[in-house]
Design a protein around this motif. Sequence first.
Motif, PDB file in Angstrom:
ATOM      1  N   VAL A 102       0.835  -1.203   0.000  1.00  0.00           N
ATOM      2  CA  VAL A 102       0.000   0.000   0.000  1.00  0.00           C
ATOM      3  C   VAL A 102       0.869   1.252   0.000  1.00  0.00           C
ATOM      4  O   VAL A 102       0.618   2.209  -0.742  1.00  0.00           O
ATOM      5  CB  VAL A 102      -0.945   0.007   1.219  1.00  0.00           C
ATOM      6  CG1 VAL A 102      -1.680   1.344   1.317  1.00  0.00           C
ATOM      7  CG2 VAL A 102      -1.938  -1.138   1.136  1.00  0.00           C
ATOM      8  N   VAL A 103       1.903   1.248   0.817  1.00  0.00           N
ATOM      9  CA  VAL A 103       2.794   2.406   0.909  1.00  0.00           C
ATOM     10  C   VAL A 103       3.405   2.724  -0.451  1.00  0.00           C
ATOM     11  O   VAL A 103       3.464   3.885  -0.877  1.00  0.00           O
ATOM     12  CB  VAL A 103       3.893   2.131   1.965  1.00  0.00           C
ATOM     13  CG1 VAL A 103       5.039   3.105   1.813  1.00  0.00           C
ATOM     14  CG2 VAL A 103       3.320   2.223   3.370  1.00  0.00           C
ATOM     15  N   VAL A 104       3.850   1.697  -1.153  1.00  0.00           N
ATOM     16  CA  VAL A 104       4.476   1.906  -2.459  1.00  0.00           C
ATOM     17  C   VAL A 104       3.446   2.354  -3.493  1.00  0.00           C
ATOM     18  O   VAL A 104       3.679   3.292  -4.265  1.00  0.00           O
ATOM     19  CB  VAL A 104       5.190   0.622  -2.920  1.00  0.00           C
ATOM     20  CG1 VAL A 104       5.656   0.750  -4.366  1.00  0.00           C
ATOM     21  CG2 VAL A 104       6.374   0.325  -2.010  1.00  0.00           C
ATOM     22  N   SER A 105       2.291   1.703  -3.505  1.00  0.00           N
ATOM     23  CA  SER A 105       1.292   2.024  -4.528  1.00  0.00           C
ATOM     24  C   SER A 105       0.733   3.428  -4.370  1.00  0.00           C
ATOM     25  O   SER A 105       0.269   4.032  -5.340  1.00  0.00           O
ATOM     26  CB  SER A 105       0.154   1.002  -4.497  1.00  0.00           C
ATOM     27  OG  SER A 105      -0.614   1.130  -3.316  1.00  0.00           O
ATOM     28  N   THR A 106       0.769   3.968  -3.159  1.00  0.00           N
ATOM     29  CA  THR A 106       0.258   5.323  -2.912  1.00  0.00           C
ATOM     30  C   THR A 106       1.376   6.341  -2.727  1.00  0.00           C
ATOM     31  O   THR A 106       1.116   7.494  -2.372  1.00  0.00           O
ATOM     32  CB  THR A 106      -0.645   5.332  -1.665  1.00  0.00           C
ATOM     33  OG1 THR A 106       0.100   4.865  -0.530  1.00  0.00           O
ATOM     34  CG2 THR A 106      -1.873   4.470  -1.868  1.00  0.00           C
ATOM     35  N   ASN A 107       2.627   5.914  -2.956  1.00  0.00           N
ATOM     36  CA  ASN A 107       3.780   6.816  -2.845  1.00  0.00           C
ATOM     37  C   ASN A 107       3.852   7.506  -1.490  1.00  0.00           C
ATOM     38  O   ASN A 107       4.137   8.704  -1.395  1.00  0.00           O
ATOM     39  CB  ASN A 107       3.746   7.873  -3.944  1.00  0.00           C
ATOM     40  CG  ASN A 107       3.836   7.272  -5.321  1.00  0.00           C
ATOM     41  OD1 ASN A 107       4.855   6.697  -5.700  1.00  0.00           O
ATOM     42  ND2 ASN A 107       2.750   7.366  -6.063  1.00  0.00           N
ATOM     43  N   SER A 108       3.593   6.773  -0.439  1.00  0.00           N
ATOM     44  CA  SER A 108       3.571   7.355   0.901  1.00  0.00           C
ATOM     45  C   SER A 108       4.936   7.227   1.563  1.00  0.00           C
ATOM     46  O   SER A 108       5.511   6.136   1.624  1.00  0.00           O
ATOM     47  CB  SER A 108       2.526   6.642   1.765  1.00  0.00           C
ATOM     48  OG  SER A 108       1.242   6.770   1.206  1.00  0.00           O
ATOM     49  N   ALA A 109       5.445   8.328   2.056  1.00  0.00           N
ATOM     50  CA  ALA A 109       6.693   8.285   2.817  1.00  0.00           C
ATOM     51  C   ALA A 109       6.458   7.516   4.111  1.00  0.00           C
ATOM     52  O   ALA A 109       5.375   7.577   4.703  1.00  0.00           O
ATOM     53  CB  ALA A 109       7.174   9.694   3.117  1.00  0.00           C
ATOM     54  N   PHE A 110       7.475   6.790   4.558  1.00  0.00           N
ATOM     55  CA  PHE A 110       7.287   5.961   5.741  1.00  0.00           C
ATOM     56  C   PHE A 110       8.575   5.851   6.546  1.00  0.00           C
ATOM     57  O   PHE A 110       9.669   6.175   6.081  1.00  0.00           O
ATOM     58  CB  PHE A 110       6.801   4.560   5.348  1.00  0.00           C
ATOM     59  CG  PHE A 110       7.830   3.722   4.635  1.00  0.00           C
ATOM     60  CD1 PHE A 110       8.634   2.827   5.334  1.00  0.00           C
ATOM     61  CD2 PHE A 110       8.001   3.823   3.259  1.00  0.00           C
ATOM     62  CE1 PHE A 110       9.588   2.059   4.684  1.00  0.00           C
ATOM     63  CE2 PHE A 110       8.944   3.055   2.593  1.00  0.00           C
ATOM     64  CZ  PHE A 110       9.745   2.170   3.310  1.00  0.00           C
ATOM     65  N   ALA A 111       8.422   5.390   7.776  1.00  0.00           N
ATOM     66  CA  ALA A 111       9.541   5.028   8.642  1.00  0.00           C
ATOM     67  C   ALA A 111       9.179   3.720   9.318  1.00  0.00           C
ATOM     68  O   ALA A 111       7.997   3.390   9.461  1.00  0.00           O
ATOM     69  CB  ALA A 111       9.807   6.110   9.681  1.00  0.00           C
ATOM     70  N   VAL A 112      10.198   2.975   9.731  1.00  0.00           N
ATOM     71  CA  VAL A 112       9.987   1.699  10.410  1.00  0.00           C
ATOM     72  C   VAL A 112      10.568   1.796  11.812  1.00  0.00           C
ATOM     73  O   VAL A 112      11.727   2.177  11.993  1.00  0.00           O
ATOM     74  CB  VAL A 112      10.655   0.538   9.652  1.00  0.00           C
ATOM     75  CG1 VAL A 112      10.421  -0.782  10.386  1.00  0.00           C
ATOM     76  CG2 VAL A 112      10.125   0.458   8.224  1.00  0.00           C
ATOM     77  N   LYS A 113       9.762   1.458  12.805  1.00  0.00           N
ATOM     78  CA  LYS A 113      10.220   1.472  14.194  1.00  0.00           C
ATOM     79  C   LYS A 113      10.325   0.048  14.724  1.00  0.00           C
ATOM     80  O   LYS A 113       9.358  -0.698  14.736  1.00  0.00           O
ATOM     81  CB  LYS A 113       9.257   2.251  15.088  1.00  0.00           C
ATOM     82  CG  LYS A 113       9.612   2.184  16.579  1.00  0.00           C
ATOM     83  CD  LYS A 113       8.569   2.889  17.428  1.00  0.00           C
ATOM     84  CE  LYS A 113       8.887   2.767  18.925  1.00  0.00           C
ATOM     85  NZ  LYS A 113       8.603   1.414  19.449  1.00  0.00           N
ATOM     86  N   ALA A 114      11.530  -0.314  15.145  1.00  0.00           N
ATOM     87  CA  ALA A 114      11.725  -1.574  15.864  1.00  0.00           C
ATOM     88  C   ALA A 114      11.806  -1.222  17.349  1.00  0.00           C
ATOM     89  O   ALA A 114      10.793  -1.098  18.026  1.00  0.00           O
ATOM     90  CB  ALA A 114      12.967  -2.292  15.371  1.00  0.00           C
ATOM     91  N   GLY A 115      13.019  -0.970  17.860  1.00  0.00           N
ATOM     92  CA  GLY A 115      13.149  -0.582  19.263  1.00  0.00           C
ATOM     93  C   GLY A 115      12.965   0.903  19.510  1.00  0.00           C
ATOM     94  O   GLY A 115      12.696   1.327  20.628  1.00  0.00           O
ATOM     95  N   GLY A 116      13.143   1.729  18.467  1.00  0.00           N
ATOM     96  CA  GLY A 116      12.994   3.174  18.632  1.00  0.00           C
ATOM     97  C   GLY A 116      14.097   3.796  19.459  1.00  0.00           C
ATOM     98  O   GLY A 116      13.874   4.767  20.180  1.00  0.00           O
ATOM     99  N   HIS A 117      15.318   3.267  19.328  1.00  0.00           N
ATOM    100  CA  HIS A 117      16.430   3.709  20.170  1.00  0.00           C
ATOM    101  C   HIS A 117      17.405   4.615  19.437  1.00  0.00           C
ATOM    102  O   HIS A 117      18.424   5.017  19.988  1.00  0.00           O
ATOM    103  CB  HIS A 117      17.166   2.480  20.714  1.00  0.00           C
ATOM    104  CG  HIS A 117      17.972   2.732  21.944  1.00  0.00           C
ATOM    105  ND1 HIS A 117      19.309   3.034  21.911  1.00  0.00           N
ATOM    106  CD2 HIS A 117      17.630   2.733  23.246  1.00  0.00           C
ATOM    107  CE1 HIS A 117      19.761   3.197  23.139  1.00  0.00           C
ATOM    108  NE2 HIS A 117      18.772   3.029  23.971  1.00  0.00           N
ATOM    109  N   SER A 118      17.122   4.966  18.200  1.00  0.00           N
ATOM    110  CA  SER A 118      18.052   5.793  17.431  1.00  0.00           C
ATOM    111  C   SER A 118      18.073   7.226  17.949  1.00  0.00           C
ATOM    112  O   SER A 118      17.061   7.761  18.407  1.00  0.00           O
ATOM    113  CB  SER A 118      17.646   5.802  15.955  1.00  0.00           C
ATOM    114  OG  SER A 118      18.461   6.688  15.218  1.00  0.00           O
ATOM    115  N   SER A 119      19.258   7.848  17.863  1.00  0.00           N
ATOM    116  CA  SER A 119      19.374   9.263  18.219  1.00  0.00           C
ATOM    117  C   SER A 119      19.225  10.162  16.997  1.00  0.00           C
ATOM    118  O   SER A 119      19.320  11.379  17.109  1.00  0.00           O
ATOM    119  CB  SER A 119      20.728   9.530  18.890  1.00  0.00           C
ATOM    120  OG  SER A 119      21.792   9.213  18.015  1.00  0.00           O
TER     121      SER A 119
END
Length: 488
Positions: free
Chosen positions: A83-100
């Motif tokens: 869906v994200v690709v077909s609608t050209n939607s920007a996205f992010a992926v959260k696993a642990g959410g520990h990035s600075s």
Amino acid sequence: MRNSGGKKYVTSLLPLQLGKKIQEEISDFELSRALPGKVWFPDDAEYRAQQAEYWLRQEAKDLHPNCRVTPASAEDVANTIKVVVSTNSAFAVKAGGHSSVSGASKIDEGVTIDMSSMSRVEVAHDQQSVLIGTRARWLDVYTALEQYGLSVSGSRASHVGVGGYVLGGGFSWFSNQNGWTCDMVSECGVVLANGTVVLASYAHHSDLFWALRGGGSSFGIVTSFKLPALKHPQVYGGPIAFDDNELNSVFASFEKLNREAHLDVHSSGYLSFAYDQRHKEVYNTFYLINSRGEASSPAFAGFLRTPSRFSHLRKMNMSTSAMETNHSNDPGYRESKLTLTFRNDAALMCDIHSIFTYFAGTVDYEPEGRLAMTFQPLTASHIAHSDNALGLSAKDAPLILLSVELRWSSKSTTEYFEDVVRRFYETMRTLLEENEALHPFVYLNYAARWQDPFAGYGVESVQRMKRVRKMYGPDSVFDILQPGAFKF
């Protein structure tokens, strides 16, 4: 870090003249239809709860996606990415959410794919391997395995999530004997840009498997990792603190520990410094671990001979150690982080400590603000076990990996504190360059948003990663639609 810049369309099913708002509404509708009960919007309590589940305040407070998706399986992730690709939607992926790095695991106005439902820890029937969901935190992993007398090569801090940690490399207490944690992975479950679900390993999709180990998130969404189980009842170690007049001896012992790591691959440690606002002084901690649980390792002799002001060495579970090292890693602050790699040299450590002490005393801190730095050994035995995208060679080792962290609370002071970190970085870099001691490696998991980790991987490694990315994602989905991650 290279941002995708202006809006680009990948495999558009929408006329370009459609307004952004209409595009977002179509994306939200299609996601809700594809994943009923797993898509959350700003008015939902679940959305608000997930928004707060980040290590740093800049991720928790500053970014507001249009919706959050919580897939429960690889198939759900596949449907999401379609869906994200077909609608050209920007996205992010959260696993642990520990990035600075702000935007690495959350996006403003796009879609955040929250992997919080994918945190399983499954021990194989023969207890030879462990299957770990990308969202599991390392404390969950260690706690689950300790009932079997097992462990895995994983993070030294309990709160860190599995996904981003492994994709960036992964320091562990087993690195001297086994390499980076990513080198220990035997299989990855991956969702590709076209929604295909594959298992990548040495036997299948081996080129993708190589790139995922150290290459970050540019090749797909990893849903699980398989790691070998390690027979591991307890470790021995803990923190030691020294008076400042003993630091020359401590630096010399650190240099020797790094240089002679091959003599005892089960022993390692890191040396940290932090500025105490109340007493206006820099305090230090050397944290050591022997992964076999042996108290008499010759590798630690120099440190143990040096008079200490504090010591808390004992046998303990890996989970206990991970929680202990996490005490200085409190969530809820804003933070800027950076890293440098340099020649194993006690005199340079002393010079960097002097620079740190000077800078620490000049910062206009907020309450509970803190400046800290850590020296970590990057040993020849560690790098010799590597088969990954990081581009390091054992002939360059031993090296020292330096990380620096400055934390604060107020958004309005961000520019000031980030400038402090940048000036500190430039001063240290100049010192290392003048001494011909700077190594180009920039550890992805510690890098500032303005650093370029992949520039230090080497031309051959980067070119190979580009070929893999083109092969598995010819539309550059993870390069364009996922703007917050480091790019090459």
